[in-house]
Design an enzyme around this catalytic site. Structure first.
Site, PDB file in Angstrom:
ATOM      1  N   HIS A  56       8.092  21.265  55.520  1.00  0.00           N
ATOM      2  CA  HIS A  56       8.296  20.420  56.692  1.00  0.00           C
ATOM      3  C   HIS A  56       9.710  19.865  56.672  1.00  0.00           C
ATOM      4  O   HIS A  56      10.330  19.739  55.613  1.00  0.00           O
ATOM      5  CB  HIS A  56       7.298  19.267  56.695  1.00  0.00           C
ATOM      6  CG  HIS A  56       5.893  19.690  56.967  1.00  0.00           C
ATOM      7  ND1 HIS A  56       4.916  18.782  57.284  1.00  0.00           N
ATOM      8  CD2 HIS A  56       5.297  20.902  56.973  1.00  0.00           C
ATOM      9  CE1 HIS A  56       3.769  19.413  57.473  1.00  0.00           C
ATOM     10  NE2 HIS A  56       3.980  20.704  57.278  1.00  0.00           N
ATOM     11  N   GLU A  58      10.873  16.877  56.920  1.00  0.00           N
ATOM     12  CA  GLU A  58      11.063  15.708  56.066  1.00  0.00           C
ATOM     13  C   GLU A  58      11.163  16.103  54.596  1.00  0.00           C
ATOM     14  O   GLU A  58      12.014  15.581  53.864  1.00  0.00           O
ATOM     15  CB  GLU A  58       9.892  14.724  56.222  1.00  0.00           C
ATOM     16  CG  GLU A  58       9.673  14.230  57.629  1.00  0.00           C
ATOM     17  CD  GLU A  58       8.641  15.017  58.407  1.00  0.00           C
ATOM     18  OE1 GLU A  58       7.876  14.401  59.164  1.00  0.00           O
ATOM     19  OE2 GLU A  58       8.604  16.260  58.259  1.00  0.00           O
ATOM     20  N   CYS A  86       3.468  13.552  58.822  1.00  0.00           N
ATOM     21  CA  CYS A  86       2.087  13.805  58.418  1.00  0.00           C
ATOM     22  C   CYS A  86       1.816  13.068  57.105  1.00  0.00           C
ATOM     23  O   CYS A  86       2.715  12.461  56.519  1.00  0.00           O
ATOM     24  CB  CYS A  86       1.856  15.310  58.250  1.00  0.00           C
ATOM     25  SG  CYS A  86       2.684  16.030  56.807  1.00  0.00           S
ATOM     26  N   CYS A  89       4.046  14.345  54.140  1.00  0.00           N
ATOM     27  CA  CYS A  89       5.424  13.874  54.232  1.00  0.00           C
ATOM     28  C   CYS A  89       5.506  12.372  54.007  1.00  0.00           C
ATOM     29  O   CYS A  89       6.446  11.890  53.366  1.00  0.00           O
ATOM     30  CB  CYS A  89       6.017  14.260  55.578  1.00  0.00           C
ATOM     31  SG  CYS A  89       6.246  16.057  55.751  1.00  0.00           S
TER      32      CYS A  89
END
Length: 147
Positions: A56, A58, A86, A89
C-alpha cells in the site's frame, strides 16, 4: 506571510501519486511523508505490480522515509494520504510514530476508524477531509472504469 507548503499543497502531491497508481492499473491511493516542510518520501499503491497485498502507498512511503532518515521512528514527520488508511497501514503508522496523519477521503468499508480507531500513536494529530472531494473523485473514477 502565506506559507505555500500547507496541508493542501502536500495533499496535492499525494494526489499526483494516486493518479500515477491509477495510470498503472492500481487502486489510486497516494502518500507523501513530510519532515521539516520537505517531502522525504512519496509512494502509491503497487499491490498489482509487486503481487504483494501489503504494498500500500502508506507502507511503501514509511519504508522509504525510514531509509532516508536512517531511523525506525518518524516522530516529527507528517503523512499525507489520499484515502483513510486501512487497519494494516494504521498499525504501521502507529509503530512508526508519525506525529501527524492527514487524509483526504474516508473509507467507510475498509478504513481504520471502524476497526482500530486507536491504532495511531496516542500523541498523533489526525486531520481529515483535506481535498476530500478530489481524493474521493479519484477513487470513484477508477472503480467506475473497472465496472
Amino acid at each position: 506571510m502565506i506559507n505555500p507548503f500547507n496541508d493542501e499543497y502536500f495533499m496535492k502531491q499525494a494526489l499526483i501519486e494516486a493518479r500515477a497508481a491509477a495510470a498503472e492499473g492500481e487502486v489510486p491511493v497516494g502518500a507523501v511523508i513530510v519532515c521539516n516542510n520537505q517531502i522525504i518520501a512519496r509512494a502509491h499503491n503497487q499491490t498489482e505490480r509487486l503481487n504483494d497485498p501489503t504494498a500500500h502507498a502508506e507502507m511503501l512511503a514509511i519504508t522509504a522515509a525510514v531509509g532516508v532518515l536512517g531511523a525506525k521512528y518518524l516522530t516529527g514527520c507528517s503523512l499525507y494520504v489520499t484515502v483513510e488508511p486501512c487497519v494494516m497501514c494504521a498499525g504501521a503508522i502507529g509503530w512508526a510514530q508519525l506525529s501527524t496523519i492527514v487524509y483526504g477521503a474516508t473509507d467507510e468499508k475498509r478504513g481504520f476508524r471502524q476497526y482500530a480507531p486507536k491504532a495511531f500513536h496516542p500523541k498523533a494529530i489526525v486531520k481529515t477531509g483535506i481535498l476530500e472531494k478530489e481524493c474521493a473523485e479519484e477513487m470513484k473514477r477508477f472503480f467506475q472504469q473497472k465496472r
